[in-house]
Design a protein around this motif. Structure first.
Motif, PDB file in Angstrom:
ATOM      1  N   VAL A 164       0.841  -1.205   0.000  1.00  0.00           N
ATOM      2  CA  VAL A 164       0.000   0.000   0.000  1.00  0.00           C
ATOM      3  C   VAL A 164       0.870   1.245   0.000  1.00  0.00           C
TER       4      VAL A 164
ATOM      5  N   THR B  33      -9.581   0.937  -5.376  1.00  0.00           N
ATOM      6  CA  THR B  33      -8.303   1.635  -5.524  1.00  0.00           C
ATOM      7  C   THR B  33      -7.717   1.432  -6.923  1.00  0.00           C
TER       8      THR B  33
ATOM      9  N   SER C  77      -7.280   3.122   0.875  1.00  0.00           N
ATOM     10  CA  SER C  77      -5.934   2.635   1.169  1.00  0.00           C
ATOM     11  C   SER C  77      -5.557   2.893   2.624  1.00  0.00           C
TER      12      SER C  77
ATOM     13  N   LEU D 231      -2.497  -2.956  -6.438  1.00  0.00           N
ATOM     14  CA  LEU D 231      -3.673  -2.684  -5.613  1.00  0.00           C
ATOM     15  C   LEU D 231      -4.760  -3.747  -5.787  1.00  0.00           C
TER      16      LEU D 231
END
Length: 408
Positions: free
Chosen positions: A26, A89, A130, A190
């Motif tokens: 992340v 994301t 996130s 992601l």
């Protein structure tokens, strides 16, 4: 075992208990996201010359990106608190990809505004979800997880000016399109993180029940307002560096565009280091102590900056970046603890506030720079850290177990 006991045990857990692979993924995605954002800001001198823009129009470009991001983030965070969408994301990175392509090949100022807005939409989707995933993978070390997440973003922001100086500036606007490949890489990473978060989030919801407010509604509201004002003051000052530091260095010291980008990199690099230190010390001493030190600690240096020569300007900007940046992880963690169970919404509000106020500030500071000169901008902004005195109105700690950590 009570909820508080469970939380206390989690806070004592070692860093090794955190899902470091997820946190690093992340954080790295945050780095890629913010490289793309800061790359756009870093080429302002080139765009100003090529499109014959005023400082007000430069500020409007920043506002186009940051206002778009700030308006959407709280709503996205509120929605994902109730219905987490980890794969969103990757979708957000798709918007960033489109924005970069448009920025690379547009020939109009309107195209630049639309491209900046698309990058802003991608950022709005990325940040709250996130941040929620980072907290989910924290193993109880919320400050560490939040600072590691933000560290990636800060390093990405610092790298952007270097890429602009040595890639985009020599090769022109079209080379921005090369960096759209970064968005594709981030989308893949992601997507894998989203798979982990879907499983981990389901287990957590089935095994835990979040606590209620730890303070009265009135006290919580006052604390959130104070935290918001602190974010505003910090990010107005940061906006003066992000949008106008290169112009200030060129105007005052006669440095080249590339040299000014290196000065900006030094400030942003120091900010990245300060971010991780703020998270680590926030876990150890509590977020309020870090907030006190961060906002007020840079005041002597900010007051001296408008009067400094070239060497001291570089030194002072590094110290300001190092100290001031340590506040944001502590502020976000403090706010998340104040309103348990609303991680996405709180992250969206504070990340959104950071983007929004910086965008508005960039436009207003651009007007000031046009009217009074860019030197005047840094004189005005030098007083902003005085707002750190408002920290006195915050509760002693976001959660009592912070006090127990020091003696554990």
């Amino acid at each position: 075992m009570t909820v508080i006991d469970s939380s206390r045990t989690a806070l004592r857990a070692p860093v090794a208990s955190a899902s470091l692979a997820v946190l690093l993924a992340v954080s790295f995605s945050h780095l890629l996201n913010d490289v793309m954002q800061s790359l756009f800001v870093a080429i302002y001198p080139m765009l100003k010359e090529d499109y014959h823009l005023s400082f007000w129009q430069i500020g409007l470009l920043t506002m186009s990106f940051q206002i778009t991001a700030s308006l959407l983030q709280p709503f996205i965070g509120h929605y994902t608190d109730k219905r987490p969408v980890p794969y969103s994301t990757s979708i957000g990175m798709g918007s960033t990809f489109f924005g970069l392509i448009l920025l690379a090949f547009t020939t109009s100022y309107l195209g630049l505004l639309v491209g900046a807005a698309c990058v802003g939409v991608g950022s709005a989707i990325f940040h709250p979800e996130s941040s929620r995933i980072a907290r989910l993978a924290s193993g109880g070390r919320h400050g560490f997880a939040q600072s590691l997440f933000q560290l990636g973003g800060n390093f990405g922001t610092a790298i952007g000016p270097l890429l602009a100086a040595f890639v985009v500036l020599p090769r022109g606007q079209g080379s921005i399109g090369w960096f759209a490949a970064i968005a594709l890489v981030a989308m893949v990473i992601l997507w894998k993180v989203g798979q982990w978060a879907t499983v981990a989030g389901t287990k957590r919801r089935n095994g835990m029940q979040g606590p209620g407010l730890i303070h009265s509604r009135g006290k919580t509201a006052v604390a959130l307002i104070v935290l918001a004002v602190l974010v505003f003051s910090k990010n107005i000052y940061t906006a003066s560096f992000a949008s106008f530091y290169t112009f200030y260095a060129i105007h005052r010291f006669g440095v080249s565009v590339q040299e000014s980008q290196l000065m900006l990199f030094a400030f942003l690099g120091a900010s990245a280091v300060g971010t991780i230190l703020g998270g680590i010390y926030g876990d150890r001493f509590g977020p309020k102590m870090v907030i006190w030190f961060s906002i007020l600690g840079c005041l002597p240096f900010s007051l001296a900056l408008p009067y400094a020569d070239f060497t001291w300007t570089v030194i002072l900007s590094i110290l300001i970046g190092l100290i001031l940046s340590s506040a944001f992880p502590a502020i976000v963690v403090f706010a998340q603890e104040l309103v348990p169970g609303r991680v996405g919404m709180i992250s969206g509000i504070f990340f959104g506030a950071a983007f929004g106020i910086a965008g508005i500030a960039a436009a207003l500071l651009g007007l000031v720079a046009d009217a009074k000169g860019v030197d005047y901008v840094y004189w005005i902004c030098s007083f902003l850290p005085f707002f750190g005195l408002l920290t006195v109105f915050l509760p002693g700690t976001a959660r009592p177990e912070y006090d127990n950590l020091k003696t554990a």
